[in-house]
Design an enzyme around this catalytic site. Structure first.
Site, PDB file in Angstrom:
ATOM      1  N   HIS A 134      -4.320 -29.420  44.490  1.00 37.65           N
ATOM      2  CA  HIS A 134      -3.231 -28.552  44.021  1.00 37.65           C
ATOM      3  C   HIS A 134      -2.490 -29.215  42.851  1.00 37.65           C
ATOM      4  O   HIS A 134      -1.854 -30.256  43.020  1.00 37.65           O
ATOM      5  CB  HIS A 134      -2.268 -28.291  45.191  1.00 37.65           C
ATOM      6  CG  HIS A 134      -1.146 -27.378  44.844  1.00 37.65           C
ATOM      7  ND1 HIS A 134       0.126 -27.531  45.338  1.00 37.65           N
ATOM      8  CD2 HIS A 134      -1.101 -26.293  44.018  1.00 37.65           C
ATOM      9  CE1 HIS A 134       0.895 -26.580  44.858  1.00 37.65           C
ATOM     10  NE2 HIS A 134       0.184 -25.823  44.049  1.00 37.65           N
ATOM     11  N   ASN A 173       5.776 -27.433  47.783  1.00 34.98           N
ATOM     12  CA  ASN A 173       6.289 -26.063  47.910  1.00 34.98           C
ATOM     13  C   ASN A 173       7.118 -25.864  49.170  1.00 34.98           C
ATOM     14  O   ASN A 173       8.007 -25.015  49.199  1.00 34.98           O
ATOM     15  CB  ASN A 173       5.150 -25.045  47.856  1.00 34.98           C
ATOM     16  CG  ASN A 173       4.716 -24.781  46.425  1.00 34.98           C
ATOM     17  OD1 ASN A 173       5.514 -24.928  45.509  1.00 34.98           O
ATOM     18  ND2 ASN A 173       3.474 -24.411  46.228  1.00 34.98           N
ATOM     19  N   GLU A 224      -1.581 -32.551  44.719  1.00 35.43           N
ATOM     20  CA  GLU A 224      -1.586 -32.643  46.188  1.00 35.43           C
ATOM     21  C   GLU A 224      -3.025 -32.487  46.662  1.00 35.43           C
ATOM     22  O   GLU A 224      -3.700 -31.524  46.296  1.00 35.43           O
ATOM     23  CB  GLU A 224      -0.741 -31.522  46.809  1.00 35.43           C
ATOM     24  CG  GLU A 224       0.746 -31.751  46.675  1.00 35.43           C
ATOM     25  CD  GLU A 224       1.560 -30.599  47.267  1.00 35.43           C
ATOM     26  OE1 GLU A 224       2.598 -30.890  47.886  1.00 35.43           O
ATOM     27  OE2 GLU A 224       1.189 -29.423  47.102  1.00 35.43           O
ATOM     28  N   SER A 265      -1.670 -22.755  46.438  1.00 33.27           N
ATOM     29  CA  SER A 265      -0.359 -23.351  46.711  1.00 33.27           C
ATOM     30  C   SER A 265      -0.045 -23.289  48.187  1.00 33.27           C
ATOM     31  O   SER A 265       0.869 -23.954  48.650  1.00 33.27           O
ATOM     32  CB  SER A 265       0.745 -22.565  46.002  1.00 33.27           C
ATOM     33  OG  SER A 265       0.405 -22.293  44.695  1.00 33.27           O
TER      34      SER A 265
HETATM   35  N1  3HC Z   1      -0.311 -31.232  26.299  1.00 32.11           N
HETATM   36  C1  3HC Z   1       0.248 -32.438  26.411  1.00 32.11           C
HETATM   37  N2  3HC Z   1       1.585 -32.656  26.438  1.00 32.11           N
HETATM   38  C2  3HC Z   1       2.388 -31.599  26.308  1.00 32.11           C
HETATM   39  C3  3HC Z   1       1.873 -30.298  26.171  1.00 32.11           C
HETATM   40  C4  3HC Z   1       0.463 -30.128  26.179  1.00 32.11           C
HETATM   41  N3  3HC Z   1      -0.115 -28.949  26.074  1.00 32.11           N
HETATM   42  N4  3HC Z   1       2.919 -29.444  26.097  1.00 32.11           N
HETATM   43  C5  3HC Z   1       4.041 -30.178  26.179  1.00 32.11           C
HETATM   44  N5  3HC Z   1       3.719 -31.478  26.297  1.00 32.11           N
HETATM   45  C6  3HC Z   1       4.632 -32.603  26.440  1.00 32.11           C
HETATM   46  C7  3HC Z   1       5.578 -32.688  25.265  1.00 32.11           C
HETATM   47  O1  3HC Z   1       4.992 -33.401  24.201  1.00 32.11           O
HETATM   48  C8  3HC Z   1       6.736 -33.425  25.865  1.00 32.11           C
HETATM   49  O2  3HC Z   1       6.423 -34.808  25.962  1.00 32.11           O
HETATM   50  P1  3HC Z   1       7.505 -35.949  25.593  1.00 32.11           P
HETATM   51  O3  3HC Z   1       8.601 -35.769  26.607  1.00 32.11           O
HETATM   52  O4  3HC Z   1       6.737 -37.214  25.747  1.00 32.11           O
HETATM   53  O5  3HC Z   1       7.907 -35.624  24.194  1.00 32.11           O
HETATM   54  C9  3HC Z   1       6.786 -32.878  27.283  1.00 32.11           C
HETATM   55  O6  3HC Z   1       5.466 -32.389  27.557  1.00 32.11           O
HETATM   56  C10 3HC Z   1       7.787 -31.743  27.451  1.00 32.11           C
HETATM   57  O7  3HC Z   1       7.408 -30.663  26.608  1.00 32.11           O
HETATM   58  P2  3HC Z   1       8.388 -29.706  25.787  1.00 32.11           P
HETATM   59  O8  3HC Z   1       9.281 -30.522  24.906  1.00 32.11           O
HETATM   60  O9  3HC Z   1       7.566 -28.634  25.163  1.00 32.11           O
HETATM   61  O10 3HC Z   1       9.232 -28.949  26.816  1.00 32.11           O
HETATM   62  P3  3HC Z   1      10.513 -29.336  27.595  1.00 32.11           P
HETATM   63  O11 3HC Z   1      11.020 -30.685  27.284  1.00 32.11           O
HETATM   64  O12 3HC Z   1      11.394 -28.160  27.435  1.00 32.11           O
HETATM   65  O13 3HC Z   1       9.913 -29.369  29.082  1.00 32.11           O
HETATM   66  C11 3HC Z   1       8.740 -28.605  30.967  1.00 32.11           C
HETATM   67  C12 3HC Z   1       9.199 -28.266  29.562  1.00 32.11           C
HETATM   68  C13 3HC Z   1       7.625 -29.646  30.922  1.00 32.11           C
HETATM   69  C14 3HC Z   1       8.186 -27.302  31.565  1.00 32.11           C
HETATM   70  C15 3HC Z   1       9.957 -29.151  31.778  1.00 32.11           C
HETATM   71  O14 3HC Z   1      11.020 -28.250  31.669  1.00 32.11           O
HETATM   72  C16 3HC Z   1       9.625 -29.340  33.242  1.00 32.11           C
HETATM   73  O15 3HC Z   1       9.020 -30.324  33.635  1.00 32.11           O
HETATM   74  N6  3HC Z   1      10.085 -28.389  34.082  1.00 32.11           N
HETATM   75  C17 3HC Z   1       9.828 -28.426  35.511  1.00 32.11           C
HETATM   76  C18 3HC Z   1       8.447 -27.922  35.802  1.00 32.11           C
HETATM   77  C19 3HC Z   1       8.132 -27.949  37.267  1.00 32.11           C
HETATM   78  O16 3HC Z   1       8.923 -28.283  38.138  1.00 32.11           O
HETATM   79  N7  3HC Z   1       6.905 -27.541  37.562  1.00 32.11           N
HETATM   80  C20 3HC Z   1       6.426 -27.457  38.924  1.00 32.11           C
HETATM   81  C21 3HC Z   1       6.319 -26.032  39.299  1.00 32.11           C
HETATM   82  S1  3HC Z   1       5.771 -25.845  40.956  1.00 32.11           S
HETATM   83  C22 3HC Z   1       4.126 -25.658  40.819  1.00 32.11           C
HETATM   84  O17 3HC Z   1       3.538 -25.674  39.758  1.00 32.11           O
HETATM   85  C23 3HC Z   1       3.414 -25.476  42.097  1.00 32.11           C
HETATM   86  C24 3HC Z   1       2.991 -24.074  42.333  1.00 32.11           C
HETATM   87  O18 3HC Z   1       2.168 -24.059  43.456  1.00 32.11           O
HETATM   88  C25 3HC Z   1       4.108 -23.092  42.571  1.00 32.11           C
END
Ligand code: 3HC
Length: 295
Positions: free
Chosen positions: A150, A201, A162, A129
Site C-alpha cells: 500500500h 488509514n 504498508e 487501502s
Molecule cells: N517527483 C518527485 N518529486 C516531486 C514530484 C514528482 N513528481 N512532485 C513534487 N515533488 C517534490 C517537490 O520537488 C518537493 O520536494 P522538496 O521539498 O525537496 O522541494 C516536494 O515533493 C513537495 O512538492 P510541492 O512543492 O509540489 O508541493 P507542496 O510542498 O505543496 O507539497 C504535498 C505537496 C507533497 C502533497 C504535501 O502537501 C503533502 O505531503 N501532503 C500530505 C499528503 C499525504 O498525507 N498523503 C497521504 C494520503 S493517504 C493515502 O495516500 C492513503 C490512501 O489509502 C488513502
C-alpha cells in the site's frame, strides 16, 4: 516466460501495474524510475492515454523541480509500456493492482491475473487501502503469493509503504515484497496485519471524518479547520485539503470498508461526504471538492 531456476529468487525486474489513476500512475512512475520494465494496464485506450498524460505531467513537475534530469526522464519513459490487454501481464514477476476500491472488481482482477501470470513465484500485490488481502488471495489458486503493498499519495514524494499479509501469504512473498519496496524502490516499510484500514488509514480516516463533521455542523469553516492543523500542528496540509487530494470517493470507500469491519461510529461516513460523492464532487481529480480547483 520464467527465469532460470537458482537458489535465490531473481530480483524483480518486470513489473505490471493494473490501473493508471493517481495511485497506479504514481506506482508505475516509481518502478520505472527505479529502472524496472513496467507494463501498465488500463481498461480502454482513452483511459490509457489519460494515464500516460498523468505520468508525463508528473515527470514535467519532477524535471521542473530538479528531481529528475532530462536524460532520466527519457529513460523512465522508455521503461513504460501501456496496454489494454491483461494477457500482457503473463511474463511479469510482480503485478500491483491499483484500481478503484471495489471488492468485486478487485477480486475479478486477481482471478484473471491468476490465469495469466505464468511464473510460479510471481507476486500478485494490491494497493488496496482497506479491502482484506485474504479476500483477494482466495480469488486465486496461489494465495501464498498475494500480498498488500500500500503506497501513499503522491507516490513519488511519500516514502511510506504498508506491507499487508493475509493469513495465507508466505514468508518468502513477504521477504521478496519487502526487498522490492525497500531496496529497489527506496521506500520505508511498515508491516500491518490484514485488518481494514491497516495502520495509517485506521488513524487518518477518523481524523478526516471528524473534520468533515466539524464543518458540516457549522462549528468552523473548511479554511479555519485546515489552517488550524497546518499552522497549529505543522501538517503539510489540513484534513479537508487532504481529503480532496486522496479523492472523496476513495475516502468514503475506505471509511465504508472500515465501518463494515468494525461497526464503530467513528468510521461511519458523514452525510455530507456521501452527498458530495453522489454529486461527483470528488476533490482535485474532478476540479471541486471542499475547495475549487477549476482555475
Ligand atoms: N517527483 C518527485 N518529486 C516531486 C514530484 C514528482 N513528481 N512532485 C513534487 N515533488 C517534490 C517537490 O520537488 C518537493 O520536494 P522538496 O521539498 O525537496 O522541494 C516536494 O515533493 C513537495 O512538492 P510541492 O512543492 O509540489 O508541493 P507542496 O510542498 O505543496 O507539497 C504535498 C505537496 C507533497 C502533497 C504535501 O502537501 C503533502 O505531503 N501532503 C500530505 C499528503 C499525504 O498525507 N498523503 C497521504 C494520503 S493517504 C493515502 O495516500 C492513503 C490512501 O489509502 C488513502
Amino acid at each position: 516466460m520464467t527465469d532460470t531456476a537458482t537458489s535465490a529468487p531473481p530480483s524483480i525486474e518486470r513489473v505490471g501495474v493494473i490501473g493508471c489513476g493517481q495511485m497506479g500512475a504514481g506506482i508505475a512512475e516509481v518502478c520505472a524510475r527505479a529502472g524496472m520494465d513496467v507494463v501498465v494496464h488500463e481498461v480502454d485506450a482513452a483511459s490509457a492515454e489519460r494515464g500516460r498524460t498523468r505520468l508525463l505531467g508528473s515527470f514535467d513537475k519532477a524535471v521542473a523541480r530538479n528531481k529528475m534530469t532530462e536524460e532520466e526522464r527519457e529513460t523512465t519513459v522508455s521503461n513504460l509500456t501501456f496496454t489494454t490487454d491483461l494477457a500482457d501481464m503473463a511474463d511479469r514477476r510482480m503485478v500491483i493492482e491499483a484500481i478503484i476500491e471495489d471488492e468485486a472488481m478487485k477480486t475479478d482482477v486477481f482471478t484473471r491475473l491468476d490465469g495469466i501470470v505464468t511464473a510460479d513465484d510471481a507476486i500478485l500485490a494490491s494497493n488496496t487501502s482497506s479491502i482484506p488481502i485474504m479476500k483477494l488471495g482466495i480469488a486465486t489458486q496461489r494465495p501464498e503469493n498475494v500480498v498488500g503493498i500500500h503506497f501513499f499519495n503522491p507516490v513519488p514524494v511519500l516514502k511510506l509503504v504498508e506491507l499487508v499479509t493475509s493469513l495465507m501469504t508466505s514468508k518468502e512473498t513477504v521477504a521478496r515484497s519487502e526487498r522490492f519496496a525497500e531496496d529497489a524502490l527506496s521506500k520505508v516499510v511498515i508491516r500491518s496485519k490484514d485488518r481494514a484500514g491497516f495502520v495509517v488509514n485506521a488513524l487518518l480516516i477518523p481524523y478526516i471524518l471528524s473534520a468533515i463533521r466539524m464543518m458540516e455542523s457549522g462549528f468552523a469553516t473548511a479554511e479555519d479547520i485546515d489552517n488550524g492543523m497546518v499552522e497549529g500542528c505543522n501538517h503539510p496540509m489540513g484534513p479537508l485539503a487532504l481529503a480532496d487530494l486522496i479523492g472523496l470517493d476513495t475516502t468514503a470507500a475506505v471509511a465504508e470498508s472500515m465501518y463494515s469491519e468494525f461497526k464503530e461510529p467513528l468510521y461511519a461516513s458523514p452525510a455530507m461526504l456521501s452527498r458530495m460523492v453522489e454529486a461527483g464532487l470528488l476533490g482535485r481529480k474532478t476540479g471541486r471538492g471542499f475547495y475549487d480547483y477549476s482555475h
